[in-house]
Scaffold this motif. Structure first.
Motif, PDB file in Angstrom:
ATOM      1  N   GLN A  75       3.899  15.768 -13.024  1.00 32.88           N
ATOM      2  CA  GLN A  75       3.209  14.493 -12.835  1.00 32.88           C
ATOM      3  C   GLN A  75       4.188  13.336 -12.687  1.00 32.88           C
ATOM      4  N   THR A  76       5.351  13.445 -13.334  1.00 36.44           N
ATOM      5  CA  THR A  76       6.327  12.368 -13.193  1.00 36.44           C
ATOM      6  C   THR A  76       6.959  12.365 -11.813  1.00 36.44           C
ATOM      7  N   LEU A  77       6.967  13.521 -11.149  1.00 33.59           N
ATOM      8  CA  LEU A  77       7.515  13.592  -9.797  1.00 33.59           C
ATOM      9  C   LEU A  77       6.522  13.099  -8.761  1.00 33.59           C
ATOM     10  N   PHE A  78       5.242  13.481  -8.938  1.00 34.36           N
ATOM     11  CA  PHE A  78       4.196  13.111  -7.983  1.00 34.36           C
ATOM     12  C   PHE A  78       3.004  12.567  -8.772  1.00 34.36           C
ATOM     13  N   PHE A  79       2.945  11.292  -8.943  1.00 33.40           N
ATOM     14  CA  PHE A  79       1.789  10.719  -9.633  1.00 33.40           C
ATOM     15  C   PHE A  79       1.164   9.654  -8.747  1.00 33.40           C
ATOM     16  N   SER A  80      -0.160   9.740  -8.627  1.00 33.63           N
ATOM     17  CA  SER A  80      -0.863   8.828  -7.728  1.00 33.63           C
ATOM     18  C   SER A  80      -1.093   7.483  -8.394  1.00 33.63           C
ATOM     19  N   VAL A  81      -1.105   6.460  -7.578  1.00 40.06           N
ATOM     20  CA  VAL A  81      -1.318   5.090  -8.039  1.00 40.06           C
ATOM     21  C   VAL A  81      -2.483   4.511  -7.252  1.00 40.06           C
ATOM     22  N   PRO A  82      -3.521   4.031  -7.918  1.00 45.46           N
ATOM     23  CA  PRO A  82      -4.641   3.435  -7.165  1.00 45.46           C
ATOM     24  C   PRO A  82      -4.229   2.149  -6.479  1.00 45.46           C
ATOM     25  N   ILE A  83      -4.899   1.851  -5.402  1.00 44.95           N
ATOM     26  CA  ILE A  83      -4.649   0.626  -4.632  1.00 44.95           C
ATOM     27  C   ILE A  83      -5.827  -0.309  -4.843  1.00 44.95           C
ATOM     28  N   GLU A  84      -5.531  -1.533  -5.230  1.00 45.80           N
ATOM     29  CA  GLU A  84      -6.597  -2.504  -5.500  1.00 45.80           C
ATOM     30  C   GLU A  84      -7.556  -2.587  -4.318  1.00 45.80           C
ATOM     31  N   SER A  85      -8.825  -2.707  -4.611  1.00 42.34           N
ATOM     32  CA  SER A  85      -9.856  -2.619  -3.572  1.00 42.34           C
ATOM     33  C   SER A  85      -9.746  -3.729  -2.534  1.00 42.34           C
ATOM     34  N   TYR A  86      -9.143  -4.873  -2.876  1.00 44.81           N
ATOM     35  CA  TYR A  86      -9.049  -5.963  -1.898  1.00 44.81           C
ATOM     36  C   TYR A  86      -7.817  -5.836  -1.004  1.00 44.81           C
ATOM     37  N   VAL A  87      -6.878  -4.953  -1.370  1.00 48.83           N
ATOM     38  CA  VAL A  87      -5.634  -4.830  -0.607  1.00 48.83           C
ATOM     39  C   VAL A  87      -5.869  -4.371   0.835  1.00 48.83           C
ATOM     40  N   PRO A  88      -6.692  -3.320   1.095  1.00 51.77           N
ATOM     41  CA  PRO A  88      -6.878  -2.908   2.496  1.00 51.77           C
ATOM     42  C   PRO A  88      -7.414  -4.015   3.388  1.00 51.77           C
ATOM     43  N   LEU A  89      -8.366  -4.801   2.877  1.00 50.07           N
ATOM     44  CA  LEU A  89      -8.932  -5.861   3.699  1.00 50.07           C
ATOM     45  C   LEU A  89      -7.900  -6.956   3.966  1.00 50.07           C
ATOM     46  N   MET A  90      -7.122  -7.295   2.945  1.00 48.72           N
ATOM     47  CA  MET A  90      -6.075  -8.290   3.119  1.00 48.72           C
ATOM     48  C   MET A  90      -5.004  -7.778   4.080  1.00 48.72           C
ATOM     49  N   LEU A  91      -4.632  -6.512   3.931  1.00 47.51           N
ATOM     50  CA  LEU A  91      -3.650  -5.915   4.830  1.00 47.51           C
ATOM     51  C   LEU A  91      -4.156  -5.909   6.264  1.00 47.51           C
ATOM     52  N   PHE A  92      -5.436  -5.598   6.421  1.00 46.71           N
ATOM     53  CA  PHE A  92      -6.011  -5.593   7.763  1.00 46.71           C
ATOM     54  C   PHE A  92      -5.851  -6.946   8.432  1.00 46.71           C
ATOM     55  N   ALA A  93      -6.200  -7.997   7.711  1.00 49.05           N
ATOM     56  CA  ALA A  93      -6.127  -9.338   8.298  1.00 49.05           C
ATOM     57  C   ALA A  93      -4.692  -9.710   8.651  1.00 49.05           C
ATOM     58  N   VAL A  94      -3.767  -9.473   7.719  1.00 54.51           N
ATOM     59  CA  VAL A  94      -2.373  -9.854   7.957  1.00 54.51           C
ATOM     60  C   VAL A  94      -1.781  -9.034   9.097  1.00 54.51           C
ATOM     61  N   LEU A  95      -1.978  -7.720   9.044  1.00 52.70           N
ATOM     62  CA  LEU A  95      -1.365  -6.847  10.050  1.00 52.70           C
ATOM     63  C   LEU A  95      -1.961  -7.051  11.428  1.00 52.70           C
ATOM     64  N   PHE A  96      -3.243  -7.291  11.494  1.00 57.40           N
ATOM     65  CA  PHE A  96      -3.851  -7.507  12.804  1.00 57.40           C
ATOM     66  C   PHE A  96      -3.231  -8.729  13.472  1.00 57.40           C
ATOM     67  N   GLY A  97      -3.034  -9.778  12.678  1.00 58.40           N
ATOM     68  CA  GLY A  97      -2.425 -10.977  13.239  1.00 58.40           C
ATOM     69  C   GLY A  97      -0.974 -10.777  13.624  1.00 58.40           C
ATOM     70  N   LEU A  98      -0.203 -10.117  12.739  1.00 57.84           N
ATOM     71  CA  LEU A  98       1.217  -9.910  13.034  1.00 57.84           C
ATOM     72  C   LEU A  98       1.415  -8.977  14.223  1.00 57.84           C
ATOM     73  N   SER A  99       0.604  -7.939  14.323  1.00 60.34           N
ATOM     74  CA  SER A  99       0.731  -7.010  15.448  1.00 60.34           C
ATOM     75  C   SER A  99       0.437  -7.709  16.766  1.00 60.34           C
ATOM     76  N   MET A 100      -0.464  -8.664  16.737  1.00 64.25           N
ATOM     77  CA  MET A 100      -0.807  -9.384  17.957  1.00 64.25           C
ATOM     78  C   MET A 100       0.380 -10.209  18.473  1.00 64.25           C
ATOM     79  N   ASP A 101       1.295 -10.595  17.577  1.00 65.85           N
ATOM     80  CA  ASP A 101       2.480 -11.349  18.016  1.00 65.85           C
ATOM     81  C   ASP A 101       3.231 -10.593  19.095  1.00 65.85           C
ATOM     82  N   TYR A 102       3.543  -9.337  18.805  1.00 55.79           N
ATOM     83  CA  TYR A 102       4.326  -8.543  19.749  1.00 55.79           C
ATOM     84  C   TYR A 102       3.527  -8.248  21.017  1.00 55.79           C
TER      85      TYR A 102
END
Length: 737
Positions: free
Chosen positions: A585-612
């Motif tokens: 378990q110390t080698l491979f232990f899962s960590v939950p991701i806060e429920s608001y992180v995917p939505l925040m990541l979506f907004a930030v990444l969508f905008g940044l990807s559009m730059d290129y």
């Protein structure tokens, strides 16, 4: 728009000292003001209309200090050498309790020598301190002072640790070495890209002024509104990335024009008229994406979105004003202090143009291979594990992590996130011994997963009863949310049962965001596509760009799942496993991701990807308008932008990877997700997938129905002004390089 930007850039280049002085004064005043007057932050996690919010509102009505508008601080005691009830240790603890009761704003102190206040082995105790009238924004300082007041216990050899009730993502985030590392890595990339120290310092200086201005505004806003604690770190991450990138795009164009013999001021004017338009549109997509978080149904996320957008606005403004001013002041000295053995920006981009030609000759095979690789990268996203982060995932050795472990050892894992159950009663009751109150307690105790129910408290009106419920599960355990649902399902005649507390609030937040996510995604995609439609007057290109950005998001979520949800990289990013974990378990232990992180990541990444996307499409369109050969235009567009986009992406990745070293788990998840998405976007998507699809679409890329063409306003992202001006040859050499 290009004419206005050109005039603005030319004016700034001619009046460089004035513009530079104004920006330095503004940044200094804003940052100085936030330092002098403070930068209040808030962690208001209210979610209107949810059951947890209803429970919280009921807590404010007559339940005494420590509930609702008050506050509670807990201190954990641990005696490694013997029981706390030993006479010497007990006397020291009681001295500490007396000092705590004398502290300002403290209205009640519950010592460990009470029912439920000491562990079964008598070595771990819990002090509960209820407060009223204190400044909620200074809870960290107040907690430190209360912990200091317990020094008599420490003098007796007892360990005293303050327990934080909030999750790691709720802690106040302060800037640190991650920003310095990110800037240093960006400077290194810029030196290799430009080959001169002076040119490399221009984007760095501009980004620092931009970030300082944005942080100053955000800090001062805290005096008039609730600013989330995460706002500062998010604004720094995004502001550094886009600030350096936007300046890089402008500087690259300017140096190429100088190399073609264009005078300094004229070169700056053309640069801002052309690449400046792309910067404005690119920044606009980021702001649109962040603003769409207002539809997420979570006030904290809504505020975090538009406040983070302030850093993007600052980056755009400094790019189209401060960068031209610096370029005008430097003149040809922008190429001074050359680094030996580095050619820098003088390359023609033939390597990228060659890649574009290679893709153009075999688009179907490139398309198929790209889709397969991207699908493989995104596939792990199906295993993405969402959930609350508790202090058990904090940095090993930190006070909050130590308190969490002591609490779990002494009182069970659920004690780190107790549920607050508030039952509305059908009629007034006299006290906690009323049969209706007893019935509520029995029903809650019989729920599977409930370990302990504290003595009930009846409010002053006699119409509500409050129960503190400890479950068998840690706050981050998905089964804790199941207990919340079971308690809410308790049915008694005339009794309304509501569940609050950290676990219940985060559960409700996750449900609300899952419900609103499709709406947010739809709004971001549609508005971004419309912005691109206005920029390029090409509906197919606009829709395709939105789809490509969604693909890069899949790569980000796949990487997050691999690193955190499956646990393959959790240790590599500095996450510490629980002390009780087995070797595997110390080698491979899962960590939950806060429920608001995917939505925040979506907004930030969508905008940044559009730059290129914007910068690549503008170059391809310029080449296509010049000679009408679609495949050749794709190759030339990739050749003229490939080096710059790659350098910009490397800078973004370097900045985001530097933040992975940050001790906070939430910042780590953002760093991993943003770095992975930008890396995939700038290589696989912009280097292979986008060129292949554009070659296959041919003339359809730039097709626009006549009726739509008549409706759209006459805007331009890049280059129209130069087409009507003299000396077009340098532009042809630039784009076709």
């Amino acid at each position: 728009m290009t004419r206005f930007l050109g005039r603005l850039g030319g004016w700034c280049a001619r009046h460089g000292r004035i513009v530079l002085a104004l920006w330095v004064v503004a940044a200094g005043a804003l940052m100085g003001g936030s330092l002098v007057f403070g930068s209040p932050v808030s962690n208001d996690v209210t979610i209107p209309g949810t059951d947890a919010q209803r429970a919280h509102d009921l807590m404010k009505t007559g339940f005494g200090p420590g509930y609702g508008s008050g506050g509670t601080v807990q201190l954990l005691l641990y005696s490694a050498d013997g029981p706390l009830i030993d006479e010497r240790r007990k006397r020291a603890v009681e001295d500490a309790l007396d000092r705590l009761r004398a502290m300002p704003h403290v209205v009640r102190v519950d010592g460990p020598f009470r029912r439920g206040g000491i562990s079964s082995n008598l070595q771990i105790g819990l002090i509960g301190i209820r407060m009223r009238g204190h400044d909620g924004g200074k809870l960290a300082e107040i907690t430190s002072a209360l912990s200091k007041a317990a020094d008599p216990a420490r003098a007796a050899g007892i360990e005293v640790v303050a327990a934080g009730s909030a999750s790691p993502a709720d802690k106040e985030l302060k800037t640190g070495p991650s920003e310095i590392i990110g800037v240093a890595c960006a400077l290194l990339v810029l030196v290799f890209a430009f080959g001169t120290l002076v040119a490399a310092m221009v984007p760095i200086f501009t980004a620092l002024v931009s970030v300082a201005s944005g942080l100053g505004v955000i800090g001062l806003l805290g005096h008039v509104m609730d600013v989330p604690k995460q706002a500062g770190i998010m604004a720094t991450m995004i502001g550094l990335g886009v600030g350096i990138d936007y300046a890089l795009f402008l500087l690259s164009r300017h140096r190429r024009l100088l190399a073609d013999g264009v005078p300094v001021v004229e070169s700056v004017r053309r640069t801002v008229a052309s690449s400046g338009g792309a910067v404005v549109f690119a920044g606009g997509t980021v702001i649109i994406a962040l603003s769409a978080l207002m539809l997420g149904g979570f006030p904290l996320l809504r505020t975090l979105g538009w406040i983070t957008g302030i850093s993007v606005v600052a980056a755009v403004l400094t790019s189209i004003t401060l960068v031209p001013a610096l370029l005008g002041l430097l003149g040809h000295r922008v190429n001074a202090l050359k680094v030996p053995f580095l050619r820098g920006g003088g390359s023609s981009g033939t390597g990228w143009a060659g890649l574009g030609s290679w893709v153009a000759r075999r688009p179907w095979r490139v398309l198929a291979a790209s889709v397969l690789v991207l699908a493989a990268v995104a596939a792990p996203a199906l295993a993405l594990k969402l959930g609350p982060l508790d202090n058990g995932y904090g940095a090993q050795g930190s006070e909050s992590r130590r308190a969490y472990e002591l609490m779990a050892t002494g009182f069970g894992p659920g004690a780190n996130g107790p549920l607050i159950v508030v039952a509305e009663l059908p009629s007034r009751v006299a006290d906690q011994g009323d049969p209706v109150v007893d019935q509520v307690v029995r029903e809650v105790e019989h729920v599977d997963g409930v370990a302990h129910v504290a003595t009930p408290e009846v409010n002053t009106s006699g119409r509500s009863v409050l129960l503190q419920v400890v479950t068998d599960y840690a706050p981050s355990d998905a089964r804790a949310a199941g207990v919340v649902a079971e308690i809410r399902a308790v049915s008694l005649p005339g009794v309304g049962v509501h569940v609050g507390g950290e676990v219940a609030a985060l559960t409700d937040a996750g449900d609300r965001m899952a419900e609103r996510t499709p709406l947010v995604i739809a709004v971001v995609v549609v508005l971004s596509a419309l912005l691109l439609l206005l920029a390029f007057r090409a509906p197919i290109v606009a829709v395709k760009a939105a789809v490509m950005n969604l693909i890069s998001l899949g790569a980000a979520f796949g990487t997050l799942a691999l690193v955190f949800s499956t646990g393959l990289g959790s240790r590599l990013v500095g996450m510490d496993p629980p002390v009780s974990s087995s070797y595997v378990q110390t080698l491979f232990f899962s960590v939950p991701i806060e429920s608001y992180v995917p939505l925040m990541l979506f907004a930030v990444l969508f905008g940044l990807s559009m730059d290129y996307e914007v910068f690549l499409l503008t170059a391809v369109r310029q080449a296509y308008q010049r000679h009408g050969d679609n495949a050749r235009a794709v190759a030339e567009g990739l050749g003229s932008t490939g080096r710059v986009i790659t350098s910009a992406a490397l800078i973004m990745v370097a900045v985001f990877v530097a933040f992975i070293a940050y001790p906070d788990p939430m910042v780590k998840t953002f760093g991993v997700g943003l770095a992975a998405a930008i890396a995939v976007d700038a290589t696989l998507i912009r280097g292979f997938l986008v060129p292949a699809t554009m070659v296959l679409l041919g003339r359809l890329n730039w097709w626009c129905p006549r009726w739509l063409d008549r409706l759209l306003p006459n805007l331009s992202v890049e280059g129209e002004e130069d087409e009507h001006d003299a000396a077009p040859e340098p532009e042809r050499q630039l784009v076709g390089a």
